[in-house]
Design a protein around this motif. Structure first.
Motif, PDB file in Angstrom:
ATOM      1  N   PRO A   9       9.180  -2.241   4.428  1.00 53.03           N
ATOM      2  CA  PRO A   9       9.046  -2.760   3.057  1.00 53.03           C
ATOM      3  C   PRO A   9       8.982  -4.286   3.068  1.00 53.03           C
ATOM      4  N   LEU A  10       8.593  -4.835   1.975  1.00 53.07           N
ATOM      5  CA  LEU A  10       8.515  -6.294   1.847  1.00 53.07           C
ATOM      6  C   LEU A  10       9.911  -6.910   1.907  1.00 53.07           C
ATOM      7  N   PHE A  17      15.961  -3.885  -7.079  1.00 52.46           N
ATOM      8  CA  PHE A  17      14.807  -3.019  -7.301  1.00 52.46           C
ATOM      9  C   PHE A  17      15.277  -1.603  -7.614  1.00 52.46           C
ATOM     10  N   CYS A  54       6.753   3.832  -6.274  1.00 54.74           N
ATOM     11  CA  CYS A  54       6.837   2.383  -6.452  1.00 54.74           C
ATOM     12  C   CYS A  54       8.258   1.979  -6.840  1.00 54.74           C
ATOM     13  N   ASP A  88       6.758  -3.387  -6.341  1.00 52.46           N
ATOM     14  CA  ASP A  88       6.469  -3.157  -4.929  1.00 52.46           C
ATOM     15  C   ASP A  88       5.836  -1.779  -4.787  1.00 52.46           C
ATOM     16  N   ASN A 103      -2.385   1.570  -4.046  1.00 54.17           N
ATOM     17  CA  ASN A 103      -2.359   0.777  -2.820  1.00 54.17           C
ATOM     18  C   ASN A 103      -3.055   1.636  -1.774  1.00 54.17           C
ATOM     19  N   TRP A 163       2.546  -2.648   2.559  1.00 48.92           N
ATOM     20  CA  TRP A 163       3.132  -2.749   1.229  1.00 48.92           C
ATOM     21  C   TRP A 163       2.401  -3.811   0.408  1.00 48.92           C
ATOM     22  N   THR A 164       2.436  -3.644  -0.928  1.00 47.85           N
ATOM     23  CA  THR A 164       1.857  -4.599  -1.867  1.00 47.85           C
ATOM     24  C   THR A 164       2.935  -5.027  -2.848  1.00 47.85           C
ATOM     25  N   ARG A 165       2.954  -6.325  -3.191  1.00 49.50           N
ATOM     26  CA  ARG A 165       3.889  -6.827  -4.207  1.00 49.50           C
ATOM     27  C   ARG A 165       3.082  -7.492  -5.321  1.00 49.50           C
TER      28      ARG A 165
END
Length: 166
Positions: free
Chosen positions: A6-7, A33, A41, A82, A136, A141-143
């Motif tokens: 994860p980020l 989170f 997500c 996230d 995604n 991962w994308t934030r």
């Protein structure tokens, strides 16, 4: 093939003004989170206001104010999303204008007719209340960062837009 990590943790810093008029750091902590229902997500609400203009002399941590879904009917919501690899956030809409920035990774904005736009790190989107979703499609991962402000409902030929409102 290994699962991507994860980020990194996200730090939330809130400044304010004390009783003597001095600028201070009021809150400095790791952002919290939570899992989003119906998806894999995770989201962190950094701040919510309940009015516009907002009250900058509040003694209430804006992250403790429930946003009433994705948006707040009379204030603002500042949220980080996230999105794990391969995840989708379902089509939805809100009575809001959403300002979004891809902070890390890549996100695909999808519309019900199948059209899409892929946004990469640093890209921005202005979402004007229409039905949309997010995916995604990568292995990382994308934030995403969103500032969500209330808007008038979408009305077509005298009828309000219908669908999955969040």
């Amino acid at each position: 093939m290994s699962t991507p990590a994860p980020l990194p943790a996200l730090r939330r810093v809130v400044t304010s003004t004390d009783e003597q008029g001095k600028a201070i750091v009021w809150i400095d902590e790791e952002a919290k989170f939570q899992d989003l229902p119906g998806s894999t997500c995770k989201a962190s609400v950094a701040w919510v206001t309940e009015s516009f203009p907002s009250d900058n002399q509040t003694g209430v941590d804006g992250a403790s104010i429930p946003p009433a879904g994705i948006s707040h009917p009379s204030g603002s919501v500042f949220r980080i999303l996230d999105v794990p690899p391969g995840a989708t956030f379902p089509h939805h809409y809100t009575h809001s204008i959403d300002y979004g920035v891809v902070l890390a990774g890549e996100a695909t904005h999808t519309l019900p007719d199948g059209s899409s736009a892929t946004l990469k790190t640093g890209d921005v989107i202005v979402q004007l209340g229409n039905v949309h979703g997010w995916s995604n499609l990568t292995s990382d991962w994308t934030r995403l960062l969103f500032v969500v402000l209330p808007s008038k409902p979408i009305e077509i030929d005298g009828k309000l837009l219908e669908g999955l409102q969040l």
